[in-house]
Design an enzyme around this catalytic site. Structure first.
Site, PDB file in Angstrom:
ATOM      1  N   PRO A 160       2.993  -3.545 -13.864  1.00 52.60           N
ATOM      2  CG  PRO A 160       3.368  -4.375 -12.017  1.00 52.60           C
ATOM      3  CD  PRO A 160       3.530  -3.030 -12.661  1.00 52.60           C
TER       4      PRO A 160
ATOM      5  CB  ALA B  46      -8.189   0.587 -17.748  1.00 53.08           C
ATOM      6  CB  ALA B  47      -3.079   2.058 -18.541  1.00 55.26           C
TER       7      ALA B  47
ATOM      8  CG  ASP C 184      -9.294  -0.097 -13.448  1.00 60.03           C
ATOM      9  OD1 ASP C 184      -9.599   0.640 -12.117  1.00 60.03           O
ATOM     10  OD2 ASP C 184      -8.475  -1.006 -13.230  1.00 60.03           O
TER      11      ASP C 184
HETATM   12  O1  PMV Z   1      -7.356  -4.692 -10.172  1.00 60.42           O
HETATM   13  P1  PMV Z   1      -7.829  -3.250 -10.827  1.00 60.42           P
HETATM   14  O2  PMV Z   1      -6.694  -2.145 -10.676  1.00 60.42           O
HETATM   15  O3  PMV Z   1      -8.306  -3.657 -12.249  1.00 60.42           O
HETATM   16  O4  PMV Z   1      -8.911  -2.787 -10.053  1.00 60.42           O
HETATM   17  C1  PMV Z   1     -10.157  -3.282  -9.889  1.00 60.42           C
HETATM   18  C2  PMV Z   1     -10.891  -2.548  -8.742  1.00 60.42           C
HETATM   19  C3  PMV Z   1     -12.505  -3.068  -8.474  1.00 60.42           C
HETATM   20  O5  PMV Z   1     -13.116  -2.065  -7.979  1.00 60.42           O
HETATM   21  C4  PMV Z   1     -12.194  -4.483  -7.744  1.00 60.42           C
HETATM   22  C5  PMV Z   1     -13.078  -3.447  -9.970  1.00 60.42           C
HETATM   23  C6  PMV Z   1     -13.699  -2.335 -10.644  1.00 60.42           C
HETATM   24  O6  PMV Z   1     -13.994  -2.615 -11.659  1.00 60.42           O
HETATM   25  O7  PMV Z   1     -13.776  -1.336 -10.200  1.00 60.42           O
END
Ligand code: PMV
Length: 299
Positions: free
Chosen positions: A88, A97-98, A139
């Site tokens: 999701p 990122a994926a 990510d």
């Molecule tokens: O919400 P996600 O899966 O994109 O993870 C973000 C992780 C953070 O540390 C909050 C932001 C980052 O760029 O590392």
């Protein structure tokens, strides 16, 4: 067909944006993408999101695609990239990122090039800068290369050799967080209350160091305690929600060693480390939340 990994952050989200370390692990599923000839290209279609964009259309996705097109020097690629996210979006599982990595690889493959891990990661970082504003880089690195490791901004991933396979339950709050908004909110807190906020970020960073040791030794109960402590610190940064706290409480009651949000928070996903993650998933589903179990294997 090109692919990329999703990810969970085991410890250290938000702190990693501000120079502290974090531990991330790849999920087996993330996103796939392929490219087909199209004279109107370069175009990007994401059927699951009901959207098709071109680089100059001004949408966020279009601008992210433009950043990848520019990074690859692919403005004249007459193709349509079709991306299929397998996790999701806004779920804290590294979906964007994926998709960025899979899109970059598919576009490069259409041009007869194969991107190595660091190229795919860099191309997706350009994409992530558009979507997230100030991404730490964790990510895109995991999306491109997989594995489990400690990441610090600007440094390569330090792989962790897991002492035991790590079984996780991953639960969905059913609400979507905006990583960008959460990252901005923490940055504002840091401006308003620099010392107090930095103390919290340091606390999260310290958990990462000892959490990595717990992973190497296979001390999953200790890892769970780290999850709980990290969750408390993240909550004090105001990135937790009622649903996140509820999922964590249900998981602990169902026998998990510990539980926390993963990713940006404000909604999204919760992870729980448990001997029997299926029990946790079942307990969540009994309370109306969906989830799944995964086993992490280091490389
Ligand atoms: O919400 P996600 O899966 O994109 O993870 C973000 C992780 C953070 O540390 C909050 C932001 C980052 O760029 O590392």
């Amino acid at each position: 067909m090109q692919s990329a990994f999703g990810k969970v952050i085991l410890l250290g989200e938000h702190a990693v944006v501000h120079g502290r370390p974090a531990i991330a692990a790849a999920l087996p599923r993330g996103a796939t993408a392929s490219a087909e000839a199209d004279p109107a290209g370069p175009l990007l279609s994401v059927p699951a999101w009901g959207t098709m964009v071109e680089p100059a259309d001004g949408s966020d996705l279009g601008r992210a695609f433009a950043a990848v097109v520019e990074w690859l020097g692919a403005a004249s690629a007459r193709c349509k990239v079709i991306a299929e996210p397998q996790i999701p979006a806004g779920g804290g599982l590294g979906c964007s990122a994926a998709v960025g990595v899979a899109v970059a690889r598919a576009l490069a493959a259409f041009l007869g090039r194969e991107l190595d891990t660091s190229e795919a990661s860099e191309a997706a970082l350009a994409w992530e800068r558009v979507i997230h504003g100030n991404p730490s880089g964790i990510d895109n690195l995991i999306a491109a290369g997989g594995g489990v490791g400690v990441y610090r901004r600007g440094e390569p991933l330090r792989p962790i050799a897991l002492g035991l396979p790590v079984r996780l339950a991953i639960g969905d709050t059913g609400t979507r967080g905006s990583t960008r908004a959460m990252v901005e909110s923490v940055a504002q807190q840091r401006e308003r209350r620099p010392e107090a906020t930095d103390e919290i970020l340091d606390g999260i960073g310290a958990l990462v160091d000892s959490g990595a040791a717990a992973l190497e030794r296979g001390h999953l109960r200790v890892l769970g305690q780290h999850f709980d402590l990290c969750q408390a610190l993240l909550a004090s940064l105001l990135v937790s929600t009622v649903e996140i706290e509820e999922l964590c409480a249900i998981a602990r009651d169902a026998g998990a060693f510990g539980a926390k949000l993963t990713g940006g928070g404000g909604g999204g996903s919760v992870i729980a480390v448990a001997e029997r993650p299926d029990d946790v998933v079942q307990a969540w589903s009994g309370r109306g939340y969906s989830g799944f179990a995964v086993e992490l294997a280091g490389r």
